[in-house]
Scaffold this motif. Sequence first.
Motif, PDB file in Angstrom:
ATOM      1  N   TYR A  43       0.829  -1.197   0.000  1.00  0.00           N
ATOM      2  CA  TYR A  43       0.000   0.000   0.000  1.00  0.00           C
ATOM      3  C   TYR A  43       0.865   1.250   0.000  1.00  0.00           C
ATOM      4  O   TYR A  43       2.010   1.239   0.437  1.00  0.00           O
ATOM      5  CB  TYR A  43      -0.996  -0.003   1.161  1.00  0.00           C
ATOM      6  N   THR A  44       0.296   2.329  -0.556  1.00  0.00           N
ATOM      7  CA  THR A  44       0.980   3.600  -0.645  1.00  0.00           C
ATOM      8  C   THR A  44       0.378   4.530   0.398  1.00  0.00           C
ATOM      9  O   THR A  44      -0.832   4.742   0.421  1.00  0.00           O
ATOM     10  CB  THR A  44       0.812   4.207  -2.050  1.00  0.00           C
ATOM     11  N   THR A  45       1.223   5.084   1.262  1.00  0.00           N
ATOM     12  CA  THR A  45       0.753   5.962   2.335  1.00  0.00           C
ATOM     13  C   THR A  45       0.480   7.357   1.795  1.00  0.00           C
ATOM     14  O   THR A  45       0.785   7.663   0.635  1.00  0.00           O
ATOM     15  CB  THR A  45       1.786   6.059   3.473  1.00  0.00           C
ATOM     16  N   VAL A  50       5.792   3.438  -0.051  1.00  0.00           N
ATOM     17  CA  VAL A  50       5.201   2.131  -0.335  1.00  0.00           C
ATOM     18  C   VAL A  50       5.595   1.182   0.790  1.00  0.00           C
ATOM     19  O   VAL A  50       6.774   1.023   1.106  1.00  0.00           O
ATOM     20  CB  VAL A  50       5.673   1.584  -1.696  1.00  0.00           C
ATOM     21  N   VAL A  51       4.580   0.558   1.390  1.00  0.00           N
ATOM     22  CA  VAL A  51       4.778  -0.413   2.461  1.00  0.00           C
ATOM     23  C   VAL A  51       4.328  -1.767   1.932  1.00  0.00           C
ATOM     24  O   VAL A  51       3.235  -1.881   1.374  1.00  0.00           O
ATOM     25  CB  VAL A  51       3.965  -0.033   3.721  1.00  0.00           C
ATOM     26  N   THR A  52       5.152  -2.785   2.110  1.00  0.00           N
ATOM     27  CA  THR A  52       4.805  -4.139   1.666  1.00  0.00           C
ATOM     28  C   THR A  52       4.866  -5.079   2.856  1.00  0.00           C
ATOM     29  O   THR A  52       5.858  -5.105   3.577  1.00  0.00           O
ATOM     30  CB  THR A  52       5.776  -4.620   0.573  1.00  0.00           C
ATOM     31  N   VAL A  53       3.794  -5.838   3.034  1.00  0.00           N
ATOM     32  CA  VAL A  53       3.714  -6.846   4.089  1.00  0.00           C
ATOM     33  C   VAL A  53       3.641  -8.199   3.388  1.00  0.00           C
ATOM     34  O   VAL A  53       2.739  -8.436   2.588  1.00  0.00           O
ATOM     35  CB  VAL A  53       2.469  -6.634   4.978  1.00  0.00           C
ATOM     36  N   ALA A  69      -3.644   4.694   3.902  1.00  0.00           N
ATOM     37  CA  ALA A  69      -3.212   4.349   2.549  1.00  0.00           C
ATOM     38  C   ALA A  69      -4.203   4.873   1.521  1.00  0.00           C
ATOM     39  O   ALA A  69      -5.406   4.838   1.731  1.00  0.00           O
ATOM     40  CB  ALA A  69      -3.082   2.840   2.411  1.00  0.00           C
ATOM     41  N   SER A  70      -3.668   5.332   0.410  1.00  0.00           N
ATOM     42  CA  SER A  70      -4.517   5.806  -0.679  1.00  0.00           C
ATOM     43  C   SER A  70      -4.639   4.764  -1.785  1.00  0.00           C
ATOM     44  O   SER A  70      -5.561   4.815  -2.592  1.00  0.00           O
ATOM     45  CB  SER A  70      -3.947   7.104  -1.259  1.00  0.00           C
ATOM     46  N   LYS A  71      -3.701   3.815  -1.808  1.00  0.00           N
ATOM     47  CA  LYS A  71      -3.724   2.762  -2.824  1.00  0.00           C
ATOM     48  C   LYS A  71      -3.311   1.453  -2.156  1.00  0.00           C
ATOM     49  O   LYS A  71      -2.316   1.415  -1.428  1.00  0.00           O
ATOM     50  CB  LYS A  71      -2.750   3.093  -3.953  1.00  0.00           C
ATOM     51  N   ASP A 102      -6.954  -1.319  -5.235  1.00  0.00           N
ATOM     52  CA  ASP A 102      -7.953  -0.292  -4.963  1.00  0.00           C
ATOM     53  C   ASP A 102      -7.223   1.037  -4.798  1.00  0.00           C
ATOM     54  O   ASP A 102      -6.253   1.126  -4.048  1.00  0.00           O
ATOM     55  CB  ASP A 102      -8.741  -0.596  -3.685  1.00  0.00           C
ATOM     56  N   THR A 103      -7.701   2.054  -5.501  1.00  0.00           N
ATOM     57  CA  THR A 103      -7.136   3.398  -5.376  1.00  0.00           C
ATOM     58  C   THR A 103      -8.248   4.336  -4.938  1.00  0.00           C
ATOM     59  O   THR A 103      -9.308   4.391  -5.569  1.00  0.00           O
ATOM     60  CB  THR A 103      -6.545   3.873  -6.722  1.00  0.00           C
TER      61      THR A 103
END
Length: 118
Positions: A43-45, A50-53, A69-71, A102-103
């Motif tokens: 997700y993009t904050t 960009v954060v990836t789990v 997150a926006s995306k 989702d954006t």
Amino acid sequence: MSVTAPPTVLRRRAGTAAGAALLTLAVAGCSGLGRTAVGPVSYTTGQDKVVTVHSPLVRGCHRMAPDGASKVENLTLVDMTLYTTRDCSGRGTAYVATTFTDTNAERALPWRSYRFVH
């Protein structure tokens, strides 16, 4: 008159029984491990980070970065639901199927948590 089985048959039966017992123990031992949604959630904050789990647990509510997150990109094998609250509650949700993104619209509230559909 009684007939006894040859020693090789007895050893084979004992080996089969031992194998079944070990298999049962192995399955019971692994059942306590948490299932994961195999694959990454990215997700993009709000600050464009960009954060990836990788392979998060399927159960429970997962919080995102404090600014939300926006995306959100779901590359796991499990569908997910996004929430605008930090505790996976409320009405403002979005359903994101596996391999979908989702954006948010510019004026929409950021996504702050997610839960997997299982």
